[in-house]
Design a protein around this motif. Structure first.
Motif, PDB file in Angstrom:
ATOM      1  N   GLN A   1      -8.528   2.984   3.777  1.00 43.01           N
ATOM      2  CA  GLN A   1      -8.131   3.351   5.136  1.00 43.01           C
ATOM      3  C   GLN A   1      -9.259   2.940   6.071  1.00 43.01           C
ATOM      4  OE1 GLN A   1      -9.505   6.661   6.865  1.00 43.01           O
ATOM      5  NE2 GLN A   1      -8.886   5.411   8.633  1.00 43.01           N
ATOM      6  N   LEU A   2      -8.972   1.955   6.920  1.00 41.11           N
ATOM      7  CA  LEU A   2      -9.931   1.465   7.909  1.00 41.11           C
ATOM      8  C   LEU A   2      -9.248   1.483   9.268  1.00 41.11           C
ATOM      9  CD1 LEU A   2     -11.458  -1.604   6.013  1.00 41.11           C
ATOM     10  CD2 LEU A   2     -12.434   0.683   6.254  1.00 41.11           C
ATOM     11  N   GLY A   3      -9.582   2.442  10.100  1.00 42.08           N
ATOM     12  CA  GLY A   3      -8.868   2.593  11.359  1.00 42.08           C
ATOM     13  C   GLY A   3      -7.408   2.865  11.086  1.00 42.08           C
ATOM     14  N   ALA A   4      -6.520   2.105  11.727  1.00 43.61           N
ATOM     15  CA  ALA A   4      -5.089   2.282  11.503  1.00 43.61           C
ATOM     16  C   ALA A   4      -4.592   1.554  10.269  1.00 43.61           C
ATOM     17  CB  ALA A   4      -4.309   1.798  12.736  1.00 43.61           C
ATOM     18  N   ARG A   5      -5.405   0.683   9.686  1.00 42.41           N
ATOM     19  CA  ARG A   5      -4.946  -0.132   8.566  1.00 42.41           C
ATOM     20  C   ARG A   5      -5.075   0.625   7.248  1.00 42.41           C
ATOM     21  NH1 ARG A   5      -7.455  -5.827   6.340  1.00 42.41           N
ATOM     22  NH2 ARG A   5      -5.640  -6.469   5.128  1.00 42.41           N
ATOM     23  N   HIS A   6      -4.015   0.548   6.442  1.00 46.36           N
ATOM     24  CA  HIS A   6      -3.985   1.168   5.122  1.00 46.36           C
ATOM     25  C   HIS A   6      -3.586   0.097   4.107  1.00 46.36           C
ATOM     26  CE1 HIS A   6      -3.798   4.628   7.765  1.00 46.36           C
ATOM     27  NE2 HIS A   6      -4.024   5.434   6.749  1.00 46.36           N
ATOM     28  N   VAL A   7      -4.427  -0.138   3.129  1.00 46.19           N
ATOM     29  CA  VAL A   7      -4.173  -1.120   2.080  1.00 46.19           C
ATOM     30  C   VAL A   7      -4.199  -0.389   0.748  1.00 46.19           C
ATOM     31  CG1 VAL A   7      -4.903  -3.286   1.018  1.00 46.19           C
ATOM     32  CG2 VAL A   7      -5.277  -2.926   3.468  1.00 46.19           C
ATOM     33  N   ILE A   8      -3.105  -0.475  -0.010  1.00 43.49           N
ATOM     34  CA  ILE A   8      -3.003   0.230  -1.287  1.00 43.49           C
ATOM     35  C   ILE A   8      -2.754  -0.791  -2.384  1.00 43.49           C
ATOM     36  CG2 ILE A   8      -1.756   1.941  -2.650  1.00 43.49           C
ATOM     37  CD1 ILE A   8      -1.590   2.154   1.116  1.00 43.49           C
ATOM     38  N   SER A   9      -3.541  -0.707  -3.443  1.00 43.31           N
ATOM     39  CA  SER A   9      -3.396  -1.595  -4.600  1.00 43.31           C
ATOM     40  C   SER A   9      -3.182  -0.753  -5.849  1.00 43.31           C
ATOM     41  CB  SER A   9      -4.636  -2.475  -4.777  1.00 43.31           C
ATOM     42  OG  SER A   9      -4.835  -3.294  -3.635  1.00 43.31           O
ATOM     43  N   VAL A  10      -2.330  -1.255  -6.733  1.00 43.52           N
ATOM     44  CA  VAL A  10      -2.031  -0.592  -8.003  1.00 43.52           C
ATOM     45  C   VAL A  10      -2.286  -1.594  -9.114  1.00 43.52           C
ATOM     46  CG1 VAL A  10      -0.279   0.566  -9.389  1.00 43.52           C
ATOM     47  CG2 VAL A  10      -0.282   0.846  -6.900  1.00 43.52           C
TER      48      VAL A  10
ATOM     49  N   PRO B   1     -18.330  -4.405   6.879  1.00 42.29           N
ATOM     50  CA  PRO B   1     -18.030  -5.675   6.206  1.00 42.29           C
ATOM     51  C   PRO B   1     -17.703  -5.525   4.727  1.00 42.29           C
ATOM     52  CG  PRO B   1     -20.371  -5.507   6.730  1.00 42.29           C
ATOM     53  CD  PRO B   1     -19.691  -4.376   7.431  1.00 42.29           C
ATOM     54  N   VAL B   2     -18.367  -4.608   4.033  1.00 44.65           N
ATOM     55  CA  VAL B   2     -18.070  -4.425   2.607  1.00 44.65           C
ATOM     56  C   VAL B   2     -16.654  -3.880   2.439  1.00 44.65           C
ATOM     57  CG1 VAL B   2     -18.709  -3.169   0.517  1.00 44.65           C
ATOM     58  CG2 VAL B   2     -20.493  -4.112   1.996  1.00 44.65           C
ATOM     59  N   CYS B   3     -16.293  -2.871   3.210  1.00 41.56           N
ATOM     60  CA  CYS B   3     -14.956  -2.286   3.111  1.00 41.56           C
ATOM     61  C   CYS B   3     -13.889  -3.264   3.573  1.00 41.56           C
ATOM     62  CB  CYS B   3     -14.889  -0.994   3.915  1.00 41.56           C
ATOM     63  SG  CYS B   3     -16.038   0.292   3.333  1.00 41.56           S
ATOM     64  N   ARG B   4     -14.187  -4.020   4.624  1.00 43.59           N
ATOM     65  CA  ARG B   4     -13.233  -5.016   5.095  1.00 43.59           C
ATOM     66  C   ARG B   4     -12.971  -6.063   4.009  1.00 43.59           C
ATOM     67  NH1 ARG B   4     -13.021  -6.562  10.496  1.00 43.59           N
ATOM     68  NH2 ARG B   4     -11.878  -8.378   9.695  1.00 43.59           N
ATOM     69  N   ARG B   5     -14.017  -6.458   3.314  1.00 42.01           N
ATOM     70  CA  ARG B   5     -13.813  -7.478   2.283  1.00 42.01           C
ATOM     71  C   ARG B   5     -12.992  -6.929   1.130  1.00 42.01           C
ATOM     72  NH1 ARG B   5     -17.933 -11.210  -1.208  1.00 42.01           N
ATOM     73  NH2 ARG B   5     -16.512 -12.957  -1.396  1.00 42.01           N
ATOM     74  N   LEU B   6     -13.186  -5.663   0.774  1.00 46.02           N
ATOM     75  CA  LEU B   6     -12.353  -5.045  -0.254  1.00 46.02           C
ATOM     76  C   LEU B   6     -10.892  -5.009   0.186  1.00 46.02           C
ATOM     77  CD1 LEU B   6     -14.653  -2.066  -1.318  1.00 46.02           C
ATOM     78  CD2 LEU B   6     -14.124  -4.093  -2.674  1.00 46.02           C
ATOM     79  N   ALA B   7     -10.648  -4.696   1.451  1.00 47.86           N
ATOM     80  CA  ALA B   7      -9.276  -4.632   1.950  1.00 47.86           C
ATOM     81  C   ALA B   7      -8.608  -6.005   1.933  1.00 47.86           C
ATOM     82  CB  ALA B   7      -9.263  -4.056   3.361  1.00 47.86           C
ATOM     83  N   ASP B   8      -9.395  -7.061   2.130  1.00 47.83           N
ATOM     84  CA  ASP B   8      -8.843  -8.414   2.198  1.00 47.83           C
ATOM     85  C   ASP B   8      -8.916  -9.159   0.872  1.00 47.83           C
ATOM     86  OD1 ASP B   8      -8.185  -8.225   4.875  1.00 47.83           O
ATOM     87  OD2 ASP B   8     -10.147  -8.928   5.547  1.00 47.83           O
ATOM     88  N   ALA B   9      -9.370  -8.491  -0.191  1.00 48.58           N
ATOM     89  CA  ALA B   9      -9.631  -9.194  -1.455  1.00 48.58           C
ATOM     90  C   ALA B   9      -8.382  -9.865  -2.004  1.00 48.58           C
ATOM     91  CB  ALA B   9     -10.213  -8.220  -2.486  1.00 48.58           C
ATOM     92  N   ARG B  10      -7.210  -9.264  -1.807  1.00 47.66           N
ATOM     93  CA  ARG B  10      -5.968  -9.836  -2.328  1.00 47.66           C
ATOM     94  C   ARG B  10      -4.966 -10.047  -1.194  1.00 47.66           C
ATOM     95  NH1 ARG B  10      -8.077  -6.298  -6.020  1.00 47.66           N
ATOM     96  NH2 ARG B  10      -7.179  -4.555  -4.866  1.00 47.66           N
ATOM     97  N   ARG B  11      -5.482 -10.401  -0.050  1.00 46.82           N
ATOM     98  CA  ARG B  11      -4.643 -10.583   1.129  1.00 46.82           C
ATOM     99  C   ARG B  11      -3.578 -11.640   0.862  1.00 46.82           C
ATOM    100  NH1 ARG B  11      -6.748  -9.507   6.784  1.00 46.82           N
ATOM    101  NH2 ARG B  11      -5.089 -10.127   8.207  1.00 46.82           N
ATOM    102  N   GLY B  12      -2.350 -11.342   1.256  1.00 53.62           N
ATOM    103  CA  GLY B  12      -1.250 -12.267   1.058  1.00 53.62           C
ATOM    104  C   GLY B  12      -0.317 -11.882  -0.070  1.00 53.62           C
ATOM    105  N   GLN B  13      -0.697 -10.917  -0.910  1.00 49.65           N
ATOM    106  CA  GLN B  13       0.208 -10.483  -1.977  1.00 49.65           C
ATOM    107  C   GLN B  13       1.410  -9.741  -1.408  1.00 49.65           C
ATOM    108  OE1 GLN B  13      -2.061  -8.302  -4.887  1.00 49.65           O
ATOM    109  NE2 GLN B  13      -2.935 -10.159  -5.768  1.00 49.65           N
ATOM    110  N   VAL B  14       1.253  -9.138  -0.237  1.00 46.92           N
ATOM    111  CA  VAL B  14       2.369  -8.575   0.528  1.00 46.92           C
ATOM    112  C   VAL B  14       2.202  -9.061   1.960  1.00 46.92           C
ATOM    113  CG1 VAL B  14       2.546  -6.542  -0.949  1.00 46.92           C
ATOM    114  CG2 VAL B  14       1.120  -6.439   1.091  1.00 46.92           C
TER     115      VAL B  14
END
Length: 596
Positions: free
Chosen positions: A411-420, A491-504
């Motif tokens: 959870q970064l601001g309004a953005r929520h990225v969930i990975s399973v 930057p560290v958290c942002r990179r984790l959120a973008d690590a698999r960007r594009g899968q959804v």
């Protein structure tokens, strides 16, 4: 009618064979077992000197096929003969680098010089199946989540296709990506809020069968439309913002062989408009091994280790096998709903959990305050990893019991990225903007799992008992980890959120990915201090991630090893030396770096 194709290519292909001794006999694993990108797959090699056989997972992506081969795996000898090892499926980034897009062909196999084992990509595209009955047709998918290359199959009454063989021994359901003709509705009179907005659709029946289009049913026939009141939200279209949705259906029939040939058949009456089937996912553990927790970034700490509830307010929870789970009643008809609330307020965080659920019908959720639920229910609502009330998960990636799952919530601001289990299932911007500081709550809800039935087993034929299977409502949580971010732009958290960007689909309003130099802005260690097991060691050498490294002795029992400048999530440091008698002594240590 365009022809449907199903051929599963398992040849070694370009890139050359993997070396093996001539007397190695064979390679074995889980033929036709479903796997996803990045999964680990176990295998065995028979024969003498089998430990010298190279094995890898190979992808054939697109048409014509581009070969993507995973890292070479070398097995280890078993005490009872033969060898065994683990190979890793290439990840999403490696596949996308070839130009592959969702909807393109993807064949998977374990390959070696002594044989191949065909696997199945967990998402089976319907347009690469074969017609089995009626007149199924290939048409543009027009799926709101995919691109123009994606095709679907139009299934009218009596039409059927074959998906090929799939090993279902560790599967608990199948998830259908489909579109049923209908119209959008912003409200349904007299419906509960859970049912609105939804789609108004006529009944449309499907079955999934084995051995033939009229063979024994594994699922159905079942109405897969989304607007029947009696279905409540089980097959709802909530959170998809278009015609297509992911309908998760538990396997209720008996699987008659390890890897039956699967057939999808339309069971709708004549005159029913055809539906569009885009793909079918295998849900459950499949052929993969239980996921390994990813390396923790600097600053991440464990806030629940399974030994106690320090820092939490726990209600009706029990500690079992290093995990928190629903407390059990005195008989099999009672179970409490476990609730754990973390006392410290949170905002802008990375959360990681080890979690498992006992049955596909079970229900649970992770709450970031009272109005932000990360859904974990597999059948209906917003699917595991979906953002309740706004966005449904685009994959169903939970394993089958007793395997654990690795869940990540960012959870970064309004953005929520969930990975399973390494697959991003949700990337959404909260409609209400960034939340206020909240208290993390983990809830298991067994009341959703109450099911009633008449048992007429052997010895009880004439006197059926009513069963109340409320014991199926249990979720297990262990190893809860927390990383506090400095803010939405950390930057560290942002990179984790973008690590698999594009899968959804990337949501509107989501920030652009950080440039590489900014993404690497974490404090990576420059050296590692290693304690020696003996004081008299001489001729000391060091290796880091398989490469020779500079080493300096700082005391009789300690050396400092230089780490490479390139950023890694972890560094494996191995130090060796010789005693005065000439015996070699080795010691190793793993050092955390920056998350990749």
């Amino acid at each position: 009618m365009k022809r449907l194709l199903r051929t599963l290519v398992v040849a070694v292909g370009a890139g050359g064979a993997l070396a093996a001794p001539a007397d190695a006999a064979s390679l074995s694993s889980t033929p036709h077992g479903p796997v996803d990108l990045g999964d680990r797959v176990a295998y065995r090699v028979s024969g003498e000197r089998c430990e010298r056989t190279g094995v890898a997972v190979q992808l054939l992506a697109g048409v014509p096929a581009t070969v993507v081969r995973g890292a070479r795996s070398t097995p280890r000898e078993r005490a009872d003969g033969g060898c065994e090892g683990v190979a890793q499926v290439p990840d999403f980034a490696a596949l996308r680098a070839t130009g592959w897009r969702a909807g393109d062909r993807l064949d998977v196999a374990l390959v070696s010089a002594v044989g191949t084992v065909p696997l199945r990509y967990t998402r089976m595209e319907a347009d690469f199946g074969e017609p089995a009955a009626g007149s199924p047709d290939v048409v543009p998918a027009e799926d709101q989540d995919t691109e123009s290359n994606d095709l679907a199959v139009s299934l009218g009454p009596g039409d059927a296709i074959s998906l090929g063989r799939v090993d279902l021994r560790r599967a608990d359901g199948l998830a259908l990506r489909l579109c049923v003709p209908g119209s959008d509705s912003t409200s349904i009179p007299d419906a509960r809020p859970l049912l609105s907005p939804d789609r108004l659709e006529a009944p449309s029946f499907l079955s999934i069968r084995q051995d033939g289009p009229k063979g024994p049913a594994l699922i159905g026939p079942i109405d897969v439309s989304g607007s029947l009141p009696q279905e409540i939200s089980r097959l709802s279209t909530l959170g998809f913002d278009g015609c297509y949705r992911l309908v998760v259906l538990p396997i209720t029939g008996r699987v008659q062989e390890d890897a039956p040939e699967l057939f999808v058949r339309s069971e709708s009456p004549q005159g029913t408009p055809p539906l569009l089937l885009n793909s079918v996912d295998v849900t459950g553990t499949g052929a993969k091994l239980e996921p390994v927790a990813p390396p923790s970034p600097p600053g991440m700490r464990t806030i629940f280790d399974g030994t106690g509830f320090d820092g939490w307010d726990a209600t009706d929870c029990a500690l079992r096998d290093g995990a928190a789970v629903n407390a059990r009643g005195g008989d099999d008809t009672t179970m409490t709903g476990c609730s754990m609330i973390y006392r410290e307020p949170l905002k802008d965080v990375v959360l990681r959990f080890r979690m498992r659920r006992e049955h596909i019908l079970d229900n649970s959720g992770i709450y970031l305050g009272p109005d932000q639920e990360i859904q974990l229910r597999s059948v209906g609502e917003y699917l595991p990893g979906g953002y309740f009330g706004q966005y449904s998960a685009r994959w169903q990636k939970l394993n089958s019991f007793p395997a654990y799952d690795e869940i990540e919530v960012i959870q970064l601001g309004a953005r929520h990225v969930i990975s399973v289990n390494g697959r991003t299932v949700t990337d959404v911007m909260r409609a209400g903007g960034p939340p206020e500081p909240y208290r993390l709550q983990v809830v298991s809800q067994p009341m959703w799992s109450y099911r009633f039935g008449a048992e007429t087993t052997f010895g009880n034929e004439g006197y059926p008992d009513v069963s109340k299977l409320s014991e199926l409502g249990a979720f297990w949580y262990r190893d809860v980890r927390l990383l506090r971010c400095s803010g939405p732009d950390d930057p560290v958290c942002r990179r984790l959120a973008d690590a698999r960007r594009g899968q959804v689909p990337v949501p509107k309003g989501a920030p652009d990915p950080l440039p590489p130099e900014q993404a690497r802005a974490c404090t990576a260690p420059r050296s590692a201090l290693v304690r020696l097991p003996r004081r008299d060691l001489r001729r000391i050498r060091a290796v880091v991630n398989g490469r020779a490294a500079r080493v300096r002795r700082v005391s009789p029992r300690q050396v400092r090893v230089a780490l490479p400048a390139n950023v890694r999530p972890r560094y494996v440091v191995r130090v060796s030396g010789r005693t005065g008698a000439g015996r070699v002594v080795r010691v190793s240590r793993t050092v955390r770096g920056c998350a990749t």
